[in-house]
Write a protein that holds these residues in place. Structure first.
Motif, PDB file in Angstrom:
ATOM      1  N   ASP A  83     -12.361   6.375  -3.455  1.00 59.12           N
ATOM      2  CA  ASP A  83     -11.574   5.592  -4.409  1.00 59.12           C
ATOM      3  C   ASP A  83     -11.113   4.275  -3.801  1.00 59.12           C
ATOM      4  O   ASP A  83     -11.198   3.213  -4.436  1.00 59.12           O
ATOM      5  N   LEU A  84     -10.624   4.338  -2.565  1.00 61.07           N
ATOM      6  CA  LEU A  84     -10.174   3.105  -1.913  1.00 61.07           C
ATOM      7  C   LEU A  84     -11.346   2.169  -1.631  1.00 61.07           C
ATOM      8  O   LEU A  84     -11.234   0.950  -1.775  1.00 61.07           O
ATOM      9  N   ARG A  85     -12.483   2.744  -1.236  1.00 60.46           N
ATOM     10  CA  ARG A  85     -13.660   1.912  -0.989  1.00 60.46           C
ATOM     11  C   ARG A  85     -14.148   1.270  -2.278  1.00 60.46           C
ATOM     12  O   ARG A  85     -14.599   0.133  -2.295  1.00 60.46           O
ATOM     13  N   HIS A  86     -14.032   2.004  -3.387  1.00 61.65           N
ATOM     14  CA  HIS A  86     -14.406   1.426  -4.681  1.00 61.65           C
ATOM     15  C   HIS A  86     -13.467   0.285  -5.057  1.00 61.65           C
ATOM     16  O   HIS A  86     -13.893  -0.706  -5.661  1.00 61.65           O
ATOM     17  N   SER A  87     -12.187   0.404  -4.712  1.00 61.39           N
ATOM     18  CA  SER A  87     -11.250  -0.683  -5.014  1.00 61.39           C
ATOM     19  C   SER A  87     -11.572  -1.925  -4.185  1.00 61.39           C
ATOM     20  O   SER A  87     -11.418  -3.050  -4.660  1.00 61.39           O
ATOM     21  N   ILE A 252      -3.768  -5.582 -18.310  1.00 66.32           N
ATOM     22  CA  ILE A 252      -4.846  -5.355 -19.274  1.00 66.32           C
ATOM     23  C   ILE A 252      -5.351  -3.917 -19.234  1.00 66.32           C
ATOM     24  O   ILE A 252      -5.512  -3.268 -20.275  1.00 66.32           O
ATOM     25  N   THR A 253      -5.626  -3.385 -18.041  1.00 69.15           N
ATOM     26  CA  THR A 253      -6.242  -2.059 -17.943  1.00 69.15           C
ATOM     27  C   THR A 253      -5.381  -1.041 -17.205  1.00 69.15           C
ATOM     28  O   THR A 253      -5.768   0.134 -17.150  1.00 69.15           O
ATOM     29  N   SER A 254      -4.276  -1.463 -16.600  1.00 71.40           N
ATOM     30  CA  SER A 254      -3.435  -0.582 -15.777  1.00 71.40           C
ATOM     31  C   SER A 254      -4.240   0.079 -14.662  1.00 71.40           C
ATOM     32  O   SER A 254      -3.966   1.219 -14.262  1.00 71.40           O
ATOM     33  N   GLY A 255      -5.245  -0.627 -14.166  1.00 76.36           N
ATOM     34  CA  GLY A 255      -6.048  -0.125 -13.064  1.00 76.36           C
ATOM     35  C   GLY A 255      -7.033   0.959 -13.441  1.00 76.36           C
ATOM     36  O   GLY A 255      -7.723   1.501 -12.570  1.00 76.36           O
ATOM     37  N   GLY A 256      -7.138   1.289 -14.716  1.00 74.49           N
ATOM     38  CA  GLY A 256      -8.051   2.336 -15.143  1.00 74.49           C
ATOM     39  C   GLY A 256      -9.453   1.818 -15.421  1.00 74.49           C
ATOM     40  O   GLY A 256      -9.735   0.619 -15.343  1.00 74.49           O
ATOM     41  N   LEU A 257     -10.342   2.750 -15.734  1.00 74.27           N
ATOM     42  CA  LEU A 257     -11.725   2.437 -16.130  1.00 74.27           C
ATOM     43  C   LEU A 257     -12.475   1.673 -15.037  1.00 74.27           C
ATOM     44  O   LEU A 257     -13.325   0.827 -15.313  1.00 74.27           O
ATOM     45  N   GLY A 258     -12.148   1.980 -13.786  1.00 74.00           N
ATOM     46  CA  GLY A 258     -12.859   1.384 -12.675  1.00 74.00           C
ATOM     47  C   GLY A 258     -12.487  -0.051 -12.367  1.00 74.00           C
ATOM     48  O   GLY A 258     -13.267  -0.763 -11.740  1.00 74.00           O
ATOM     49  N   THR A 259     -11.313  -0.505 -12.777  1.00 79.46           N
ATOM     50  CA  THR A 259     -10.904  -1.896 -12.542  1.00 79.46           C
ATOM     51  C   THR A 259      -9.842  -2.032 -11.461  1.00 79.46           C
ATOM     52  O   THR A 259      -9.348  -3.136 -11.226  1.00 79.46           O
ATOM     53  N   ALA A 260      -9.488  -0.937 -10.805  1.00 77.83           N
ATOM     54  CA  ALA A 260      -8.432  -1.001  -9.788  1.00 77.83           C
ATOM     55  C   ALA A 260      -8.940  -1.768  -8.569  1.00 77.83           C
ATOM     56  O   ALA A 260      -9.868  -1.331  -7.889  1.00 77.83           O
ATOM     57  N   ASN A 261      -8.333  -2.919  -8.297  1.00 78.10           N
ATOM     58  CA  ASN A 261      -8.669  -3.670  -7.093  1.00 78.10           C
ATOM     59  C   ASN A 261      -7.733  -3.255  -5.957  1.00 78.10           C
ATOM     60  O   ASN A 261      -6.874  -2.382  -6.121  1.00 78.10           O
ATOM     61  N   LEU A 262      -7.899  -3.882  -4.804  1.00 76.60           N
ATOM     62  CA  LEU A 262      -7.115  -3.464  -3.639  1.00 76.60           C
ATOM     63  C   LEU A 262      -5.617  -3.707  -3.807  1.00 76.60           C
ATOM     64  O   LEU A 262      -4.806  -2.846  -3.438  1.00 76.60           O
ATOM     65  N   PRO A 263      -5.165  -4.853  -4.361  1.00 73.68           N
ATOM     66  CA  PRO A 263      -3.718  -4.993  -4.587  1.00 73.68           C
ATOM     67  C   PRO A 263      -3.147  -3.917  -5.520  1.00 73.68           C
ATOM     68  O   PRO A 263      -2.035  -3.436  -5.287  1.00 73.68           O
ATOM     69  N   THR A 265      -4.353  -0.919  -5.844  1.00 69.17           N
ATOM     70  CA  THR A 265      -4.373   0.319  -5.070  1.00 69.17           C
ATOM     71  C   THR A 265      -3.172   0.396  -4.138  1.00 69.17           C
ATOM     72  O   THR A 265      -2.606   1.473  -3.921  1.00 69.17           O
ATOM     73  N   VAL A 266      -2.777  -0.757  -3.570  1.00 67.78           N
ATOM     74  CA  VAL A 266      -1.573  -0.792  -2.745  1.00 67.78           C
ATOM     75  C   VAL A 266      -0.359  -0.385  -3.573  1.00 67.78           C
ATOM     76  O   VAL A 266       0.475   0.436  -3.147  1.00 67.78           O
ATOM     77  N   TYR A 267      -0.251  -0.940  -4.767  1.00 59.41           N
ATOM     78  CA  TYR A 267       0.856  -0.589  -5.663  1.00 59.41           C
ATOM     79  C   TYR A 267       0.825   0.895  -6.013  1.00 59.41           C
ATOM     80  O   TYR A 267       1.858   1.577  -5.995  1.00 59.41           O
ATOM     81  N   GLY A 277       2.519   4.572   4.612  1.00 57.35           N
ATOM     82  CA  GLY A 277       1.580   4.191   5.654  1.00 57.35           C
ATOM     83  C   GLY A 277       0.241   3.752   5.098  1.00 57.35           C
ATOM     84  O   GLY A 277      -0.323   2.730   5.520  1.00 57.35           O
ATOM     85  N   LEU A 278      -0.296   4.498   4.129  1.00 60.98           N
ATOM     86  CA  LEU A 278      -1.586   4.153   3.541  1.00 60.98           C
ATOM     87  C   LEU A 278      -1.505   2.844   2.764  1.00 60.98           C
ATOM     88  O   LEU A 278      -2.412   2.007   2.846  1.00 60.98           O
ATOM     89  N   ALA A 279      -0.426   2.661   2.014  1.00 56.93           N
ATOM     90  CA  ALA A 279      -0.258   1.413   1.264  1.00 56.93           C
ATOM     91  C   ALA A 279      -0.102   0.227   2.216  1.00 56.93           C
ATOM     92  O   ALA A 279      -0.634  -0.860   1.944  1.00 56.93           O
ATOM     93  N   SER A 280       0.599   0.428   3.315  1.00 59.33           N
ATOM     94  CA  SER A 280       0.767  -0.660   4.276  1.00 59.33           C
ATOM     95  C   SER A 280      -0.564  -1.037   4.907  1.00 59.33           C
ATOM     96  O   SER A 280      -0.857  -2.219   5.125  1.00 59.33           O
ATOM     97  N   ALA A 281      -1.401  -0.049   5.219  1.00 62.67           N
ATOM     98  CA  ALA A 281      -2.709  -0.338   5.800  1.00 62.67           C
ATOM     99  C   ALA A 281      -3.571  -1.132   4.828  1.00 62.67           C
ATOM    100  O   ALA A 281      -4.236  -2.105   5.221  1.00 62.67           O
ATOM    101  N   ALA A 282      -3.569  -0.736   3.565  1.00 65.96           N
ATOM    102  CA  ALA A 282      -4.338  -1.497   2.570  1.00 65.96           C
ATOM    103  C   ALA A 282      -3.782  -2.907   2.413  1.00 65.96           C
ATOM    104  O   ALA A 282      -4.544  -3.881   2.268  1.00 65.96           O
ATOM    105  N   GLY A 283      -2.451  -3.047   2.439  1.00 63.22           N
ATOM    106  CA  GLY A 283      -1.852  -4.373   2.338  1.00 63.22           C
ATOM    107  C   GLY A 283      -2.196  -5.256   3.521  1.00 63.22           C
ATOM    108  O   GLY A 283      -2.441  -6.455   3.364  1.00 63.22           O
TER     109      GLY A 283
END
Length: 312
Positions: A83-87, A252-263, A265-267, A277-283
């Motif tokens: 999921d994170l790699r997809h973001s 627009i999509t609330s991160g659904g339908l495959g539109t979740a980008n990395l920011p 995902t951090v949220y 910790g995971l959110a900080s690493a992505a940030g």
């Protein structure tokens, strides 16, 4: 000869005495900037250092006492989790698509607005308007005024010509986000490229036309090479902002339908999963990517300044 030698000795002995005054003068000119520098370090750098430290811990906000050092495991999870790699892939795809399309449209609009016609100033002002709209307001505008399947403008036009009535966000979610960002960032690219067009050497263009060059030849061999630095600057600055975009995806999509980008995902990791910790690493990865792009952008800007100084 004796007078000349004594004068040199006096000058040599006088130079070291003048250095402290020059240094004091330099520090006196920099002193008013020190409060701003300290404020910037406290507001920006200290939180980033704290985020960097937290990114090396397994830290869930629901269990604040149960935290331990994990090294680079959070970064490994960001880069290996599907999921994170997809973001990450969605962030790259969203950024590249919006930047390229905005640059092409901005170049076309800049070429049109560079011509002389009545009301050109008004048209330029209207073309800049989308970039001045608040990002959340722009996303809401596209979501409800244009994309809504019941009363949206797009389906209203299709109904007028007897066309289908699709649900734009459900059928093409990523394209819906990209279209709203392209609409907002095309004026920004247009401004940069219009400045580049107005800095061309008109005598060189007139000489090429006298020699029989067509409009396409002038654009290909003179205008486009001149705009190369401006195109690079627009692409780099656009990438810095779009890679961090959160408003359009969330609205627009609330991160659904495959539109979740990395920011987004951090949220999601921080506010929904409470994985600090995971959110900080992505940030941190987002910040590193932005710094890399910003470094190239600053180099392009400095080269543009050097060109302008050499021309002057």
């Amino acid at each position: 000869m004796t007078v000349t030698t004594s004068a040199r000795v006096a000058a040599a002995t006088a130079r070291p005495a003048a250095r402290p005054s020059n240094r004091m003068r330099a520090w006196a000119t920099r002193a008013p900037l020190l409060p701003a520098l300290v404020f910037m370090i406290v507001v920006t750098q200290l939180p980033f250092v704290a985020t960097l430290v937290i990114s090396f811990f397994d830290w869930n906000a629901l269990y604040p006492k149960d935290r331990h050092f994990t090294g680079v495991d959070n970064y490994r999870q960001v880069l290996t989790d599907p999921d994170l790699r997809h973001s990450v892939w969605t962030t790259i795809l969203l950024t590249v698509t919006v930047v390229v399309v905005s640059l092409v449209l901005g170049l076309a609009v800049a070429l049109l607005l560079n011509r002389s016609f009545r009301g050109r100033g008004v048209v330029r002002t209207l073309m800049i308007a989308p970039f001045l709209v608040v990002p959340v307001a722009a996303a809401l505008l596209w979501k409800h005024v244009l994309y809504n399947p019941e009363y949206g403008l797009l389906n209203g036009l299709l109904h007028y010509v007897g066309g289908p009535q699709p649900d734009w966000i459900s059928s093409t979610p990523l394209l819906a986000v990209e279209a709203s960002l392209v609409w907002q960032w095309t004026p920004f690219m247009m401004l940069i490229l219009l400045a580049g067009l107005q800095s061309r050497d008109h005598e060189q263009i007139e000489a090429a036309r006298v020699d029989g060059a067509s409009d396409w030849q002038v654009f290909r061999h003179l205008t486009l090479p001149h705009l190369r630095r401006y195109l690079e600057l627009g692409a780099l600055l656009g990438s810095i902002y779009i890679v961090q975009n959160f408003d359009a995806v969330f609205t627009i999509t609330s991160g659904g339908l495959g539109t979740a980008n990395l920011p987004y995902t951090v949220y999601q990791s921080f506010y929904q999963a409470h994985e600090n910790g995971l959110a900080s690493a992505a940030g941190v990865l987002v910040v590193i990517g932005s710094i890399v792009i910003a470094t190239f952008a600053l180099r392009v800007v400095s080269s543009l300044f050097r060109e302008e100084v050499s021309r002057a």
